[in-house]
Design a protein around this motif. Structure first.
Motif, PDB file in Angstrom:
ATOM      1  N   SER A 181      12.836   7.958  -3.859  1.00  0.00           N
ATOM      2  CA  SER A 181      13.315   8.132  -2.486  1.00  0.00           C
ATOM      3  C   SER A 181      12.284   7.646  -1.479  1.00  0.00           C
ATOM      4  CB  SER A 181      13.659   9.604  -2.233  1.00  0.00           C
ATOM      5  OG  SER A 181      12.533  10.437  -2.432  1.00  0.00           O
ATOM      6  N   ALA A 182      10.993   7.857  -1.754  1.00  0.00           N
ATOM      7  CA  ALA A 182       9.956   7.396  -0.827  1.00  0.00           C
ATOM      8  C   ALA A 182       9.930   5.875  -0.753  1.00  0.00           C
ATOM      9  CB  ALA A 182       8.596   7.937  -1.257  1.00  0.00           C
ATOM     10  N   ILE A 183       9.965   5.201  -1.897  1.00  0.00           N
ATOM     11  CA  ILE A 183       9.939   3.732  -1.893  1.00  0.00           C
ATOM     12  C   ILE A 183      11.191   3.171  -1.218  1.00  0.00           C
ATOM     13  CG2 ILE A 183       9.995   1.699  -3.380  1.00  0.00           C
ATOM     14  CD1 ILE A 183       8.236   3.199  -5.348  1.00  0.00           C
TER      15      ILE A 183
ATOM     16  N   LYS B 100       3.267   0.621  11.652  1.00  0.00           N
ATOM     17  CA  LYS B 100       4.108   0.990  10.507  1.00  0.00           C
ATOM     18  C   LYS B 100       3.387   1.907   9.531  1.00  0.00           C
ATOM     19  CE  LYS B 100       5.283  -3.205   9.197  1.00  0.00           C
ATOM     20  NZ  LYS B 100       5.991  -4.290   8.478  1.00  0.00           N
ATOM     21  N   ALA B 101       2.088   1.769   9.391  1.00  0.00           N
ATOM     22  CA  ALA B 101       1.344   2.494   8.365  1.00  0.00           C
ATOM     23  C   ALA B 101       1.500   4.013   8.443  1.00  0.00           C
ATOM     24  CB  ALA B 101      -0.131   2.097   8.405  1.00  0.00           C
TER      25      ALA B 101
ATOM     26  N   LEU C 281      -5.925   2.704   4.775  1.00  0.00           N
ATOM     27  CA  LEU C 281      -5.647   1.971   3.533  1.00  0.00           C
ATOM     28  C   LEU C 281      -4.874   0.681   3.821  1.00  0.00           C
ATOM     29  CD1 LEU C 281      -4.675   4.868   1.097  1.00  0.00           C
ATOM     30  CD2 LEU C 281      -6.756   3.490   1.048  1.00  0.00           C
ATOM     31  N   GLY C 282      -3.919   0.741   4.761  1.00  0.00           N
ATOM     32  CA  GLY C 282      -3.157  -0.464   5.095  1.00  0.00           C
ATOM     33  C   GLY C 282      -4.047  -1.543   5.685  1.00  0.00           C
TER      34      GLY C 282
ATOM     35  N   THR D 187       0.833  -1.201   0.000  1.00  0.00           N
ATOM     36  CA  THR D 187       0.000   0.000   0.000  1.00  0.00           C
ATOM     37  C   THR D 187       0.868   1.251   0.000  1.00  0.00           C
ATOM     38  OG1 THR D 187      -1.751  -1.157   1.184  1.00  0.00           O
ATOM     39  CG2 THR D 187      -1.805   1.241   1.235  1.00  0.00           C
ATOM     40  N   ALA D 188       1.940   1.250   0.803  1.00  0.00           N
ATOM     41  CA  ALA D 188       2.843   2.402   0.838  1.00  0.00           C
ATOM     42  C   ALA D 188       3.505   2.632  -0.514  1.00  0.00           C
ATOM     43  CB  ALA D 188       3.902   2.195   1.923  1.00  0.00           C
ATOM     44  N   ILE D 189       3.895   1.557  -1.179  1.00  0.00           N
ATOM     45  CA  ILE D 189       4.505   1.704  -2.509  1.00  0.00           C
ATOM     46  C   ILE D 189       3.491   2.248  -3.508  1.00  0.00           C
ATOM     47  CG2 ILE D 189       5.492   0.400  -4.430  1.00  0.00           C
ATOM     48  CD1 ILE D 189       6.809  -1.428  -2.365  1.00  0.00           C
TER      49      ILE D 189
END
Length: 370
Positions: free
Chosen positions: A348-350, A312-313, A266-267, A212-214
């Motif tokens: 950079s975020a991923i 973590k989310a 979302l997570g 979800t983060a990606i």
């Protein structure tokens, strides 16, 4: 042909050739014969220029270069023509137009050092940017009425509600793949029933939040960088500062809060949908009834796995939003910079999310939530 540069080529007694040039050798006329002259392959001993009636520096350069390539002598030049040819000849040199390239054993460490130094500067910039966000949050807490609530709700809709279909589809397919591939491997040991454990723990603890983060980084992080970067180019950000509005408070903080909060929802949503995907595979391929699969999840998955994902989310959401907004605020110069900074924001975020996920994995294992 009148008004155009011309040439004739005659053989000499020593096996070479004499090149006779005539007509105007100007920038407007020499192009007709330029390519033909430099395609002459045989040795030219002499270049006769008495037939040239007009010349400029471009024509003189062609003649001087041709004489240099064939080591030929120039004859028949008038005094004025000779002065032009001599001036062009003196202006030439054999100096390299670029610096010498160092060998690879020097070049690689130098480039690595430059990358490390640039990363160091980037870390300083992100820390300073985060400090500005903290100051902005403090200002908004002192003046609650100035909080951009409409902007926050709008960003929550864009980051969260609008992402439900694509994240749901992705998570469902991830659950299907985990269950199917896990069942194939566990079948070798007669432990197909443990597919429930695999799907439940892997989706709740790791893949649900990580994927979800990606997805949010590629979808919302890039949008943050592009939107703010475009506003920087069109000087809207400068205009906001001019009239006393803080871009950090109006543009950055709503996006940071929306992404951080919506990542939790979302997570959790992604993990639930992935479990449903695994239950579908259990029903169709393993003979495990759908609702039995879901009931078994509650028994085999410890509660702290859910808390690991929920902890973590918001951290992942903060990292994604911070990267997007930071790179958007760094845009300057031209529109190409928007695309470059948008790419940097996503990458950079991923990268940061994966590094932090590895850190969390070790941390939670050490505290007994492994």
């Amino acid at each position: 042909m009148n008004g155009a540069a011309q040439y004739t080529l005659d053989e000499t007694a020593d096996g070479g050739a004499q090149l006779a040039l005539s007509g105007p050798f100007l920038i407007s006329s020499v192009g007709a014969v330029d390519h033909e002259l430099f395609r002459i392959s045989g040795p030219i001993r002499e270049i006769e220029v008495s037939g040239i009636d007009d010349i400029d520096t471009t024509g003189a350069y062609v003649i001087v270069r041709l004489a240099s390539d064939h080591d030929a002598r120039i004859t028949g030049a008038s005094n004025s023509l000779q002065r032009v040819l001599d001036a062009i000849d003196r202006s030439g040199n054999d100096v390299d137009i670029g610096p010498d390239r160092p060998p690879v054993w020097k070049r690689v460490p130098i480039e690595m050092g430059e990358k490390v130094y640039a990363a160091r500067s980037g870390v300083y910039g992100v820390v300073g940017f985060f400090g500005l966000i903290m100051l902005g949050m403090g200002n908004l807490m002192r003046r609650p009425r100035s909080f951009p609530m409409k902007a926050l709700v709008h960003q929550m809709e864009l980051v969260g509600v609008a992402a439900l279909p694509i994240i749901g589809l992705m998570s469902f397919l991830i659950g299907v793949v985990i269950a199917q591939q896990g069942a194939v491997q566990l079948e070798q040991f007669g432990a197909e029933a443990l597919t429930v454990n695999l799907v439940g723990r892997l989706t709740l603890r790791e893949l649900g939040v990580l994927m979800t983060a990606i997805m949010v980084a590629g979808r919302s992080g890039s949008a943050f960088a592009a939107q703010i970067g475009t506003m920087k180019l069109t000087e809207e950000v400068d205009a906001m500062r001019t009239i006393g509005i803080s871009p950090i408070e109006v543009l950055v903080i709503p996006r940071i809060l929306a992404c951080t909060f919506m990542m939790v929802l979302l997570g959790f949503y992604a993990s639930m949908v992935a479990i449903v995907g695994g239950a579908v595979v259990g029903q169709l391929a393993l003979g495990i009834p759908f609702f039995t699969f879901l009931e078994r999840i509650q028994e085999v998955v410890p509660t702290y796995d859910l808390w690991v994902g929920l902890i973590k989310a918001p951290v992942f959401g903060l990292i994604v939003a911070l990267a997007g907004c930071y790179h958007g605020m760094q845009v300057k110069g031209n529109s190409e910079e928007v695309g470059r900074r948008t790419t940097m924001a996503v990458v950079s975020a991923i990268f940061a999310v994966i590094v932090l996920d590895a850190f969390f994995a070790v941390f939670f294992t050490e505290i007994g939530w492994g």
